[in-house]
Design a protein around this motif. Structure first.
Motif, PDB file in Angstrom:
ATOM      1  N   HIS A   1       0.821  -1.210   0.000  1.00  0.00           N
ATOM      2  CA  HIS A   1       0.000   0.000   0.000  1.00  0.00           C
ATOM      3  C   HIS A   1       0.858   1.265   0.000  1.00  0.00           C
ATOM      4  N   PHE A   2       1.913   1.281   0.803  1.00  0.00           N
ATOM      5  CA  PHE A   2       2.696   2.506   0.980  1.00  0.00           C
ATOM      6  C   PHE A   2       3.920   2.617   0.068  1.00  0.00           C
ATOM      7  N   GLU A   3       4.260   1.567  -0.694  1.00  0.00           N
ATOM      8  CA  GLU A   3       5.503   1.624  -1.459  1.00  0.00           C
ATOM      9  C   GLU A   3       5.496   2.696  -2.541  1.00  0.00           C
ATOM     10  N   ASN A   4       4.337   3.118  -3.004  1.00  0.00           N
ATOM     11  CA  ASN A   4       4.278   4.186  -4.012  1.00  0.00           C
ATOM     12  C   ASN A   4       3.790   5.506  -3.434  1.00  0.00           C
ATOM     13  N   ASP A   5       3.709   5.583  -2.118  1.00  0.00           N
ATOM     14  CA  ASP A   5       3.288   6.808  -1.443  1.00  0.00           C
ATOM     15  C   ASP A   5       4.486   7.751  -1.426  1.00  0.00           C
ATOM     16  N   GLU A   6       4.370   8.866  -2.124  1.00  0.00           N
ATOM     17  CA  GLU A   6       5.501   9.777  -2.280  1.00  0.00           C
ATOM     18  C   GLU A   6       5.926  10.469  -0.991  1.00  0.00           C
ATOM     19  N   ARG A   7       5.130  10.351   0.063  1.00  0.00           N
ATOM     20  CA  ARG A   7       5.514  10.951   1.345  1.00  0.00           C
ATOM     21  C   ARG A   7       6.659  10.198   2.015  1.00  0.00           C
ATOM     22  N   PHE A   8       6.869   8.933   1.599  1.00  0.00           N
ATOM     23  CA  PHE A   8       7.813   8.070   2.318  1.00  0.00           C
ATOM     24  C   PHE A   8       8.794   7.361   1.404  1.00  0.00           C
ATOM     25  N   SER A   9       9.967   7.124   1.953  1.00  0.00           N
ATOM     26  CA  SER A   9      10.822   6.074   1.421  1.00  0.00           C
ATOM     27  C   SER A   9      10.612   4.918   2.393  1.00  0.00           C
ATOM     28  N   HIS A  10      10.981   3.721   2.007  1.00  0.00           N
ATOM     29  CA  HIS A  10      10.761   2.603   2.916  1.00  0.00           C
ATOM     30  C   HIS A  10      11.877   1.575   2.793  1.00  0.00           C
ATOM     31  N   ARG A  11      11.971   0.764   3.825  1.00  0.00           N
ATOM     32  CA  ARG A  11      12.886  -0.377   3.808  1.00  0.00           C
ATOM     33  C   ARG A  11      12.268  -1.465   4.676  1.00  0.00           C
ATOM     34  N   THR A  12      12.735  -2.667   4.455  1.00  0.00           N
ATOM     35  CA  THR A  12      12.247  -3.806   5.219  1.00  0.00           C
ATOM     36  C   THR A  12      13.432  -4.593   5.754  1.00  0.00           C
ATOM     37  N   ARG A  13      13.149  -5.366   6.778  1.00  0.00           N
ATOM     38  CA  ARG A  13      14.167  -6.238   7.345  1.00  0.00           C
ATOM     39  C   ARG A  13      13.476  -7.222   8.277  1.00  0.00           C
ATOM     40  N   ARG A  14      14.237  -8.146   8.786  1.00  0.00           N
ATOM     41  CA  ARG A  14      13.788  -9.037   9.849  1.00  0.00           C
ATOM     42  C   ARG A  14      14.370  -8.494  11.142  1.00  0.00           C
ATOM     43  N   ASP A  15      13.533  -8.359  12.174  1.00  0.00           N
ATOM     44  CA  ASP A  15      14.045  -7.869  13.448  1.00  0.00           C
ATOM     45  C   ASP A  15      14.780  -8.998  14.169  1.00  0.00           C
ATOM     46  N   ILE A  16      15.281  -8.715  15.355  1.00  0.00           N
ATOM     47  CA  ILE A  16      16.086  -9.691  16.094  1.00  0.00           C
ATOM     48  C   ILE A  16      15.318 -10.977  16.404  1.00  0.00           C
ATOM     49  N   ALA A  17      13.987 -10.876  16.504  1.00  0.00           N
ATOM     50  CA  ALA A  17      13.157 -12.053  16.776  1.00  0.00           C
ATOM     51  C   ALA A  17      12.704 -12.742  15.489  1.00  0.00           C
TER      52      ALA A  17
END
Length: 137
Positions: free
Chosen positions: A74-90
């Protein structure tokens, strides 16, 4: 340009967290809890950021990771934001939305099983002279 007050920064962060939570389909949401207070974190030696959390409880059997991935779509094309993903420590899949115009940032990930936590960091602001930055805001 006038700087934000801590109250305005908090309101902006909470409003965006509410917008993010509202993108989760209502039929898989049991409830949404936005904490009334948060804490201040230092942005630098002169400015702070308000940080707080919103938790969305999901219906039993809903896979939190798929909800986070849907929010990413939903938000990947929202020009208000850049984004990144990852796996947290858990090992939970985590989406971070970073404002393109301020220091505001939002991390969306599974918290306790069956819940999504939206951690919000407001744009940076200066506290008025004499206001102690500790405690709850």
């Amino acid at each position: 340009m006038n700087e934000l007050t801590w109250q305005e920064a908090k309101a902006e962060a909470q409003e965006m967290a509410t917008e993010i939570a509202a993108q989760i389909p209502r039929n898989i949401v049991l409830n949404t809890d936005q904490r009334e207070t948060g804490v201040l974190m230092n942005c630098d030696n002169e400015r702070q950021s308000w940080t707080g959390a919103t938790t969305v409880a999901l219906t039993p059997g809903t896979m939190a990771e798929s909800v986070v991935r849907d929010l990413q779509s939903h938000f990947e094309n929202d020009e208000r934001f850049s984004h990144r993903t990852r796996r947290d420590i858990a090992g939970a899949y985590e989406l971070q939305l970073m404002s393109r115009t301020s220091e505001a940032s939002y991390i969306v990930a599974e918290d306790a099983p069956g819940t999504i936590r939206i951690s919000a960091w407001s744009p940076c602001f200066r506290l008025p002279e004499g206001v102690y930055p500790g405690g709850k805001f």
